[in-house]
Design a protein around this motif. Structure first.
Motif, PDB file in Angstrom:
ATOM      1  N   LEU A 124       1.527 -17.013   2.952  1.00  0.00           N
ATOM      2  CA  LEU A 124       0.599 -15.897   2.827  1.00  0.00           C
ATOM      3  C   LEU A 124       0.484 -15.565   1.346  1.00  0.00           C
ATOM      4  CD1 LEU A 124      -1.060 -13.691   4.296  1.00  0.00           C
ATOM      5  CD2 LEU A 124       1.015 -12.307   4.320  1.00  0.00           C
ATOM      6  N   ALA A 125      -0.687 -15.747   0.776  1.00  0.00           N
ATOM      7  CA  ALA A 125      -0.882 -15.513  -0.658  1.00  0.00           C
ATOM      8  C   ALA A 125      -1.367 -14.085  -0.896  1.00  0.00           C
ATOM      9  CB  ALA A 125      -1.894 -16.508  -1.212  1.00  0.00           C
ATOM     10  N   LEU A 126      -0.677 -13.370  -1.783  1.00  0.00           N
ATOM     11  CA  LEU A 126      -1.097 -12.032  -2.171  1.00  0.00           C
ATOM     12  C   LEU A 126      -0.458 -11.662  -3.491  1.00  0.00           C
ATOM     13  CD1 LEU A 126       0.932  -9.193  -0.646  1.00  0.00           C
ATOM     14  CD2 LEU A 126       1.430 -11.514   0.045  1.00  0.00           C
ATOM     15  N   ASP A 127      -0.994 -10.630  -4.123  1.00  0.00           N
ATOM     16  CA  ASP A 127      -0.415 -10.091  -5.349  1.00  0.00           C
ATOM     17  C   ASP A 127       0.541  -8.978  -4.939  1.00  0.00           C
ATOM     18  OD1 ASP A 127       0.250  -8.951  -7.761  1.00  0.00           O
ATOM     19  OD2 ASP A 127      -1.813  -8.585  -8.408  1.00  0.00           O
ATOM     20  N   VAL A 128       1.838  -9.229  -5.055  1.00  0.00           N
ATOM     21  CA  VAL A 128       2.826  -8.236  -4.615  1.00  0.00           C
ATOM     22  C   VAL A 128       2.831  -6.987  -5.481  1.00  0.00           C
ATOM     23  CG1 VAL A 128       4.336  -9.901  -3.456  1.00  0.00           C
ATOM     24  CG2 VAL A 128       4.676  -9.398  -5.899  1.00  0.00           C
ATOM     25  N   ALA A 129       2.155  -7.042  -6.622  1.00  0.00           N
ATOM     26  CA  ALA A 129       2.054  -5.858  -7.472  1.00  0.00           C
ATOM     27  C   ALA A 129       0.961  -4.905  -6.982  1.00  0.00           C
ATOM     28  CB  ALA A 129       1.765  -6.267  -8.915  1.00  0.00           C
ATOM     29  N   ASP A 130       0.166  -5.345  -6.026  1.00  0.00           N
ATOM     30  CA  ASP A 130      -0.921  -4.544  -5.466  1.00  0.00           C
ATOM     31  C   ASP A 130      -0.418  -3.867  -4.191  1.00  0.00           C
ATOM     32  OD1 ASP A 130      -3.147  -3.627  -4.031  1.00  0.00           O
ATOM     33  OD2 ASP A 130      -4.417  -5.296  -4.664  1.00  0.00           O
ATOM     34  N   ARG A 131      -0.144  -2.570  -4.271  1.00  0.00           N
ATOM     35  CA  ARG A 131       0.468  -1.852  -3.154  1.00  0.00           C
ATOM     36  C   ARG A 131      -0.349  -1.977  -1.867  1.00  0.00           C
ATOM     37  NH1 ARG A 131       0.680   3.348  -0.760  1.00  0.00           N
ATOM     38  NH2 ARG A 131       2.819   3.960  -0.221  1.00  0.00           N
ATOM     39  N   SER A 132      -1.645  -1.805  -1.947  1.00  0.00           N
ATOM     40  CA  SER A 132      -2.459  -1.863  -0.736  1.00  0.00           C
ATOM     41  C   SER A 132      -2.459  -3.262  -0.129  1.00  0.00           C
ATOM     42  CB  SER A 132      -3.895  -1.399  -1.021  1.00  0.00           C
ATOM     43  OG  SER A 132      -4.502  -2.210  -2.002  1.00  0.00           O
ATOM     44  N   ALA A 133      -2.428  -4.301  -0.968  1.00  0.00           N
ATOM     45  CA  ALA A 133      -2.371  -5.676  -0.466  1.00  0.00           C
ATOM     46  C   ALA A 133      -1.050  -5.938   0.242  1.00  0.00           C
ATOM     47  CB  ALA A 133      -2.561  -6.668  -1.614  1.00  0.00           C
ATOM     48  N   VAL A 134       0.034  -5.372  -0.279  1.00  0.00           N
ATOM     49  CA  VAL A 134       1.347  -5.534   0.341  1.00  0.00           C
ATOM     50  C   VAL A 134       1.377  -4.857   1.714  1.00  0.00           C
ATOM     51  CG1 VAL A 134       3.792  -4.892   0.169  1.00  0.00           C
ATOM     52  CG2 VAL A 134       2.605  -5.843  -1.813  1.00  0.00           C
ATOM     53  N   VAL A 135       0.901  -3.633   1.787  1.00  0.00           N
ATOM     54  CA  VAL A 135       0.884  -2.909   3.069  1.00  0.00           C
ATOM     55  C   VAL A 135       0.061  -3.670   4.090  1.00  0.00           C
ATOM     56  CG1 VAL A 135       0.087  -0.800   4.224  1.00  0.00           C
ATOM     57  CG2 VAL A 135       1.287  -0.654   2.023  1.00  0.00           C
ATOM     58  N   GLU A 136      -1.113  -4.133   3.678  1.00  0.00           N
ATOM     59  CA  GLU A 136      -1.988  -4.878   4.584  1.00  0.00           C
ATOM     60  C   GLU A 136      -1.323  -6.156   5.075  1.00  0.00           C
ATOM     61  OE1 GLU A 136      -6.118  -7.314   3.996  1.00  0.00           O
ATOM     62  OE2 GLU A 136      -6.099  -5.241   3.245  1.00  0.00           O
ATOM     63  N   ALA A 137      -0.684  -6.887   4.165  1.00  0.00           N
ATOM     64  CA  ALA A 137      -0.040  -8.152   4.526  1.00  0.00           C
ATOM     65  C   ALA A 137       1.134  -7.938   5.468  1.00  0.00           C
ATOM     66  CB  ALA A 137       0.424  -8.878   3.259  1.00  0.00           C
ATOM     67  N   ILE A 138       1.975  -6.950   5.181  1.00  0.00           N
ATOM     68  CA  ILE A 138       3.143  -6.696   6.032  1.00  0.00           C
ATOM     69  C   ILE A 138       2.698  -6.273   7.431  1.00  0.00           C
ATOM     70  CG2 ILE A 138       5.072  -5.101   6.398  1.00  0.00           C
ATOM     71  CD1 ILE A 138       5.804  -7.255   4.449  1.00  0.00           C
ATOM     72  N   ASP A 139       1.722  -5.382   7.508  1.00  0.00           N
ATOM     73  CA  ASP A 139       1.237  -4.948   8.815  1.00  0.00           C
ATOM     74  C   ASP A 139       0.630  -6.107   9.595  1.00  0.00           C
ATOM     75  OD1 ASP A 139       2.086  -2.371   8.362  1.00  0.00           O
ATOM     76  OD2 ASP A 139       0.095  -1.595   7.852  1.00  0.00           O
ATOM     77  N   ALA A 140      -0.079  -7.007   8.913  1.00  0.00           N
ATOM     78  CA  ALA A 140      -0.671  -8.172   9.579  1.00  0.00           C
ATOM     79  C   ALA A 140       0.400  -9.112  10.107  1.00  0.00           C
ATOM     80  CB  ALA A 140      -1.603  -8.910   8.614  1.00  0.00           C
ATOM     81  N   VAL A 141       1.448  -9.327   9.324  1.00  0.00           N
ATOM     82  CA  VAL A 141       2.551 -10.194   9.770  1.00  0.00           C
ATOM     83  C   VAL A 141       3.252  -9.571  10.976  1.00  0.00           C
ATOM     84  CG1 VAL A 141       4.833 -11.083   9.137  1.00  0.00           C
ATOM     85  CG2 VAL A 141       2.919 -11.329   7.549  1.00  0.00           C
ATOM     86  N   ALA A 142       3.517  -8.286  10.912  1.00  0.00           N
ATOM     87  CA  ALA A 142       4.189  -7.604  12.018  1.00  0.00           C
ATOM     88  C   ALA A 142       3.350  -7.661  13.286  1.00  0.00           C
ATOM     89  CB  ALA A 142       4.483  -6.158  11.641  1.00  0.00           C
ATOM     90  N   GLU A 143       2.050  -7.513  13.146  1.00  0.00           N
ATOM     91  CA  GLU A 143       1.173  -7.575  14.324  1.00  0.00           C
ATOM     92  C   GLU A 143       1.154  -8.981  14.909  1.00  0.00           C
ATOM     93  OE1 GLU A 143      -3.492  -6.842  15.545  1.00  0.00           O
ATOM     94  OE2 GLU A 143      -2.685  -5.876  13.738  1.00  0.00           O
ATOM     95  N   ARG A 144       1.086  -9.987  14.054  1.00  0.00           N
ATOM     96  CA  ARG A 144       1.031 -11.370  14.521  1.00  0.00           C
ATOM     97  C   ARG A 144       2.343 -11.816  15.173  1.00  0.00           C
ATOM     98  NH1 ARG A 144       0.059 -13.846  10.011  1.00  0.00           N
ATOM     99  NH2 ARG A 144       1.873 -15.145   9.749  1.00  0.00           N
ATOM    100  N   LEU A 145       3.470 -11.424  14.569  1.00  0.00           N
ATOM    101  CA  LEU A 145       4.773 -11.884  15.064  1.00  0.00           C
ATOM    102  C   LEU A 145       5.437 -10.914  16.035  1.00  0.00           C
ATOM    103  CD1 LEU A 145       6.241 -13.337  11.750  1.00  0.00           C
ATOM    104  CD2 LEU A 145       5.015 -14.547  13.565  1.00  0.00           C
ATOM    105  N   GLY A 146       4.977  -9.668  16.020  1.00  0.00           N
ATOM    106  CA  GLY A 146       5.556  -8.679  16.924  1.00  0.00           C
ATOM    107  C   GLY A 146       6.740  -7.923  16.350  1.00  0.00           C
ATOM    108  N   ARG A 147       7.253  -8.370  15.227  1.00  0.00           N
ATOM    109  CA  ARG A 147       8.412  -7.712  14.603  1.00  0.00           C
ATOM    110  C   ARG A 147       8.658  -8.282  13.215  1.00  0.00           C
ATOM    111  NH1 ARG A 147      13.394  -8.688  18.125  1.00  0.00           N
ATOM    112  NH2 ARG A 147      14.575  -8.230  16.237  1.00  0.00           N
ATOM    113  N   ILE A 148       9.399  -7.534  12.419  1.00  0.00           N
ATOM    114  CA  ILE A 148       9.903  -8.028  11.127  1.00  0.00           C
ATOM    115  C   ILE A 148      11.385  -7.709  11.090  1.00  0.00           C
ATOM    116  CG2 ILE A 148       9.858  -7.712   8.620  1.00  0.00           C
ATOM    117  CD1 ILE A 148       6.887  -7.198   8.805  1.00  0.00           C
TER     118      ILE A 148
END
Length: 197
Positions: free
Chosen positions: A9-33
């Motif tokens: 998953l490619a993203l700029d970890v310095a971008d707070r909104s991109a991080v939140v979006e990516a983490i929420d997407a991973v959690a939704e896809r996998l069901g947990r983190i």
């Protein structure tokens, strides 16, 4: 080989909104983190007096602020799983390293933040630890350190060799495993003895 799968998953970890979006997407896809490993860093070596504002800002954004954004984004998910966070610090946090004033400051802050997070988040059931890697000549690291630099690092390592990605992976695997269920607020040196040399 063990039947697992990995997704990039490619993203700029310095971008707070991109991080939140990516983490929420991973959690939704996998069901947990269950675990988050903060391993991103953007490095430029050089004399302190020559460091410009853009360089310092980028090092702080990727190396320190991103750790905060990842923790904030992942906490709602990690609380549900009694998960954990593993940060990556450096021996440079406590040892003077030529041309690495800003890098050392960032990694010192990561170490300090790890201890603070372990106290604050441990009370919420989320463990926080860090690994402190010695010299590991990955492709990215070799872009910044030449053979002579790695030979100097090897010579200062009591085990007489450089680290491997597998050395670090083993340490991180331990810290996220049930074997480390009572380990919180620990900085695990994976450096061949560099810190004690």
């Amino acid at each position: 080989a063990d039947g697992g799968a990995a997704d990039a998953l490619a993203l700029d970890v310095a971008d707070r909104s991109a991080v939140v979006e990516a983490i929420d997407a991973v959690a939704e896809r996998l069901g947990r983190i269950d675990a988050v490993v903060n391993n991103a860093m953007w490095i430029r070596y050089g004399a302190l007096e020559e460091m410009d504002e853009a360089t310092v800002d980028r090092m702080l954004a990727v190396g320190l602020k991103a750790v905060v954004w990842m923790a904030q984004a992942s906490l709602p998910h990690l609380r549900r799983t009694s998960g954990c966070i593993v940060n990556v610090s450096s021996p440079a946090a406590v040892r003077a390293t030529a041309g690495a004033a800003i890098y050392s400051a960032v990694k010192g802050a990561v170490s300090s933040l790890t201890w603070q997070m372990s106290n604050e988040l441990g009370a919420q059931g989320v463990r926080v630890n860090a690994v402190v890697p010695g010299a590991v000549p990955t492709e990215g690291a070799r872009a910044l350190v030449d053979d002579a630099g790695y030979e100097l690092r090897r010579a200062h390592t009591p085990l007489g060799r450089l680290g491997t990605p597998e050395d670090l992976a083993g340490a991180v695997s331990f810290l996220v495993s049930e074997d480390a269920a009572f380990v919180n607020g620990h900085l695990l040196a994976v450096d061949g003895g560099l810190l004690v040399s």
